[in-house]
Design a protein around this motif. Sequence first.
Motif, PDB file in Angstrom:
ATOM      1  N   ARG A   1     -16.219  38.039 -43.628  1.00 25.58           N
ATOM      2  CA  ARG A   1     -17.059  39.141 -44.094  1.00 25.58           C
ATOM      3  C   ARG A   1     -17.818  39.729 -42.903  1.00 25.58           C
ATOM      4  N   TYR A   2     -17.686  41.052 -42.757  1.00 27.28           N
ATOM      5  CA  TYR A   2     -18.371  41.762 -41.679  1.00 27.28           C
ATOM      6  C   TYR A   2     -19.425  42.689 -42.298  1.00 27.28           C
ATOM      7  N   GLU A   3     -20.584  42.776 -41.659  1.00 30.88           N
ATOM      8  CA  GLU A   3     -21.639  43.661 -42.125  1.00 30.88           C
ATOM      9  C   GLU A   3     -22.162  44.495 -40.961  1.00 30.88           C
ATOM     10  N   VAL A   4     -22.700  45.664 -41.286  1.00 27.68           N
ATOM     11  CA  VAL A   4     -23.268  46.531 -40.266  1.00 27.68           C
ATOM     12  C   VAL A   4     -24.654  46.013 -39.905  1.00 27.68           C
ATOM     13  N   ILE A   5     -24.797  45.586 -38.659  1.00 27.30           N
ATOM     14  CA  ILE A   5     -26.057  45.066 -38.144  1.00 27.30           C
ATOM     15  C   ILE A   5     -26.395  45.820 -36.871  1.00 27.30           C
ATOM     16  N   ASP A   6     -27.582  46.431 -36.847  1.00 26.41           N
ATOM     17  CA  ASP A   6     -28.010  47.240 -35.696  1.00 26.41           C
ATOM     18  C   ASP A   6     -26.986  48.330 -35.378  1.00 26.41           C
ATOM     19  N   GLY A   7     -26.416  48.898 -36.444  1.00 28.95           N
ATOM     20  CA  GLY A   7     -25.488  50.014 -36.269  1.00 28.95           C
ATOM     21  C   GLY A   7     -24.078  49.620 -35.903  1.00 28.95           C
ATOM     22  N   ARG A   8     -23.788  48.311 -35.803  1.00 28.83           N
ATOM     23  CA  ARG A   8     -22.446  47.864 -35.434  1.00 28.83           C
ATOM     24  C   ARG A   8     -21.914  46.894 -36.483  1.00 28.83           C
ATOM     25  N   LEU A   9     -20.597  46.949 -36.719  1.00 31.60           N
ATOM     26  CA  LEU A   9     -19.947  46.042 -37.657  1.00 31.60           C
ATOM     27  C   LEU A   9     -19.760  44.695 -36.973  1.00 31.60           C
ATOM     28  N   GLN A  10     -20.383  43.645 -37.534  1.00 29.67           N
ATOM     29  CA  GLN A  10     -20.341  42.327 -36.920  1.00 29.67           C
ATOM     30  C   GLN A  10     -19.947  41.274 -37.951  1.00 29.67           C
ATOM     31  N   LEU A  11     -19.284  40.226 -37.478  1.00 25.96           N
ATOM     32  CA  LEU A  11     -18.912  39.117 -38.353  1.00 25.96           C
ATOM     33  C   LEU A  11     -20.177  38.445 -38.871  1.00 25.96           C
ATOM     34  N   HIS A  12     -20.322  38.390 -40.216  1.00 28.43           N
ATOM     35  CA  HIS A  12     -21.546  37.879 -40.827  1.00 28.43           C
ATOM     36  C   HIS A  12     -21.350  36.498 -41.440  1.00 28.43           C
ATOM     37  N   SER A  13     -20.185  36.250 -42.049  1.00 29.16           N
ATOM     38  CA  SER A  13     -19.927  34.952 -42.661  1.00 29.16           C
ATOM     39  C   SER A  13     -18.425  34.765 -42.803  1.00 29.16           C
ATOM     40  N   GLN A  14     -18.030  33.528 -43.027  1.00 32.87           N
ATOM     41  CA  GLN A  14     -16.607  33.217 -43.135  1.00 32.87           C
ATOM     42  C   GLN A  14     -16.431  32.006 -44.034  1.00 32.87           C
ATOM     43  N   THR A  15     -15.378  32.053 -44.854  1.00 31.39           N
ATOM     44  CA  THR A  15     -15.040  30.939 -45.745  1.00 31.39           C
ATOM     45  C   THR A  15     -13.586  30.567 -45.532  1.00 31.39           C
ATOM     46  N   VAL A  16     -13.358  29.301 -45.223  1.00 32.45           N
ATOM     47  CA  VAL A  16     -12.005  28.797 -45.015  1.00 32.45           C
ATOM     48  C   VAL A  16     -11.741  27.729 -46.070  1.00 32.45           C
ATOM     49  N   SER A  17     -10.704  27.921 -46.876  1.00 34.39           N
ATOM     50  CA  SER A  17     -10.429  26.974 -47.963  1.00 34.39           C
ATOM     51  C   SER A  17      -8.990  26.495 -47.928  1.00 34.39           C
ATOM     52  N   LYS A  18      -8.807  25.237 -48.302  1.00 33.09           N
ATOM     53  CA  LYS A  18      -7.485  24.641 -48.440  1.00 33.09           C
ATOM     54  C   LYS A  18      -7.435  23.962 -49.807  1.00 33.09           C
ATOM     55  N   VAL A  19      -6.445  24.319 -50.619  1.00 38.23           N
ATOM     56  CA  VAL A  19      -6.315  23.778 -51.974  1.00 38.23           C
ATOM     57  C   VAL A  19      -4.960  23.101 -52.105  1.00 38.23           C
ATOM     58  N   VAL A  20      -4.984  21.825 -52.470  1.00 38.24           N
ATOM     59  CA  VAL A  20      -3.758  21.058 -52.672  1.00 38.24           C
ATOM     60  C   VAL A  20      -3.577  20.819 -54.161  1.00 38.24           C
ATOM     61  N   THR A  21      -2.414  21.221 -54.708  1.00 37.17           N
ATOM     62  CA  THR A  21      -2.083  20.980 -56.119  1.00 37.17           C
ATOM     63  C   THR A  21      -1.010  19.902 -56.184  1.00 37.17           C
TER      64      THR A  21
END
Length: 316
Positions: free
Chosen positions: A217-237
């Motif tokens: 997820r990227y958000e505009v911070i101080d007028g620039r688009l910057q990486l704000h958060s990230q989610t990495v998931s692994k699901v085993v069935t």
Amino acid sequence: MKRILAASVVFASLAFTQDASVITHRSVDVNGHRLVEGPDVLQTKSPNSSTSTEIMQSVNGRSVPLERREENVLRDDASGRLVETVVRTYDQAGNPTQPVKQILEERQQPDGNSTTQIATYRADLNGKMQLIQKSVTEMRKSGSSETSETLLQRPSVNGSLETVEKQSTVKSNQTGANYQKETITYQRDGNGNFALAVKQVIDHSQDGGLATENAARYEVIDGRLQLHSQTVSKVVTRPDGSKEAEVSLFAPNTLGTVDSGSQKLKLREQQIIEKRPGPGGTVVETVSVRRPSLTDQTVVGPTKQISETICKGKCD
């Protein structure tokens, strides 16, 4: 115990007529001791309708509803769907508040394109439903790609609908169940113009019983688009239907610390979610977490269970 018994009685009365389930939720502390009982969820389903009711124990020990969701499919054919959903919420004493109604209308076209309109209404003090939000999504297919354009509208001060947000999504389907999806959200700025606000990129891959997803997820911070958060998931069935998910949440700072100003994201929490068949035909889901140490953010602490959910009946 009274609340659980009441839920069991309701489930027994419904199980013979339609698909039904009782979901019991328990929160625990770091030592595994139960802290919060509930809410319990009673669910019933039929071919064209479903009802879900959250029940919680009040301060005086009575079982009271928190929320009741009723969904009715009014039409579902080759031309599209028409679905009405009513959400009723209740205060701490179990008294109902103003309900919310949502009308979803989906129109399918022969070429695979579609238009989806969602209108949301809330009852005023006189019980009259007032439109509070409307979204319209146009979805177009071209080869292996899907493009969606969504307009979010709300009533303005003069009562007319005003577009407050625009969203554009491009989903590129790859081999098998693999895909990449990019969503860009524009919101009105102080001058009333639409400006880039949020960008989300999801990479999803499937290899047999292993599904991996990376959502940035990227958000505009101080007028620039910057990486704000990230989610990495692994699901085993697994073949027996059980699932295990490992979800890592990254943010600018860890819990209990302040943002250092670094552009590099830090692991904030790692969740372990296990869903497995339990005794008596139940399905048991446990959620455990691992968090970085407050004194040394490079060291992740031990796994600690924080909740347990037990579903009995028709559990999807």
